[in-house]
Design a protein around this motif. Sequence first.
Motif, mmCIF file in Angstrom:
data_model
loop_
_atom_site.group_PDB
_atom_site.id
_atom_site.type_symbol
_atom_site.label_atom_id
_atom_site.label_comp_id
_atom_site.label_asym_id
_atom_site.label_seq_id
_atom_site.Cartn_x
_atom_site.Cartn_y
_atom_site.Cartn_z
ATOM 1 N N MET A 143 0.819 -1.208 0.000
ATOM 2 C CA MET A 143 0.000 0.000 0.000
ATOM 3 C C MET A 143 0.861 1.269 0.000
ATOM 4 O O MET A 143 0.584 2.212 -0.745
ATOM 5 N N GLN A 144 1.908 1.261 0.823
ATOM 6 C CA GLN A 144 2.793 2.425 0.877
ATOM 7 C C GLN A 144 3.565 2.607 -0.433
ATOM 8 O O GLN A 144 3.787 3.724 -0.888
ATOM 9 N N MET A 145 3.952 1.489 -1.027
ATOM 10 C CA MET A 145 4.683 1.545 -2.293
ATOM 11 C C MET A 145 3.805 2.119 -3.401
ATOM 12 O O MET A 145 4.235 2.986 -4.173
ATOM 13 N N ASN A 146 2.564 1.653 -3.484
ATOM 14 C CA ASN A 146 1.647 2.170 -4.499
ATOM 15 C C ASN A 146 1.383 3.655 -4.304
ATOM 16 O O ASN A 146 1.278 4.417 -5.273
ATOM 17 N N GLU A 147 1.309 4.066 -3.037
ATOM 18 C CA GLU A 147 1.099 5.484 -2.739
ATOM 19 C C GLU A 147 2.312 6.305 -3.192
ATOM 20 O O GLU A 147 2.166 7.385 -3.762
ATOM 21 N N ALA A 148 3.514 5.756 -2.963
ATOM 22 C CA ALA A 148 4.741 6.460 -3.353
ATOM 23 C C ALA A 148 4.820 6.619 -4.859
ATOM 24 O O ALA A 148 5.155 7.698 -5.373
ATOM 25 N N PHE A 149 4.503 5.559 -5.598
ATOM 26 C CA PHE A 149 4.520 5.646 -7.059
ATOM 27 C C PHE A 149 3.429 6.595 -7.559
ATOM 28 O O PHE A 149 3.619 7.298 -8.555
#
Length: 216
Positions: free
Chosen positions: A90-96
């Motif tokens: 979830m955090q990775m998708n938010e960062a991208f």
Amino acid sequence: MQAIKRAIWGPDPKEQMRTCQSLLRKNQRQLDRHIQDLMAVENKTKTLIKQAAKRNDVNSAKVLAKEMYHTRRQRMRMTRSKAQLQSIGMQMNEAFGLRKIQGTMKTSTDIMKDVNLLIKIPELTGTMQMLSSELMKAGIIDEMVTDSLEEIEEDDDVEEDAEAEISKILEEVTAGKLKSASEAPKIEMPQVSQIEPQEETAVLDDMRERLKALQS
């Protein structure tokens, strides 16, 4: 053509995201397999405890309960790891997503923390190192996680709680029939002659080998 584009403009963010998502899914599948295998071992151990209780074989029941305790702890650790993987996703998708909107990528200390925890788990070390490398290339984390990290430490009160949990398992599985059983033995495993019949011993030995394989 793609190589030329990467050389000029750098890595494609969409390609980086797909690579990271693929590695996350791979880790999740690994955890799911381990959790299912551990559940199978736990259920089989539960059956053997019931069989020992019917024979009033207290010693075997206690040894089996100890094995079930460790198997259950391992499964719970895997379940927590799966939740951490989902958090990373979830955090990775938010960062991208922010990178797509703002055109820049900010490093995430939270993702770094979760990756550092998961990379210490033997079952995930290899694929988590690959994910760590990809996240660093994408700029989501700013530091490579290395092999030198120590394994996750067990809780300080594990041994203190173990005997109480083993007693609870015996009471749970045998419906209180062995409630008055004494403290679980400290030995790793009884000799074959201590568990009857021999067929059950063979099954238990096989289960322990499977559990060792899951933990290696």
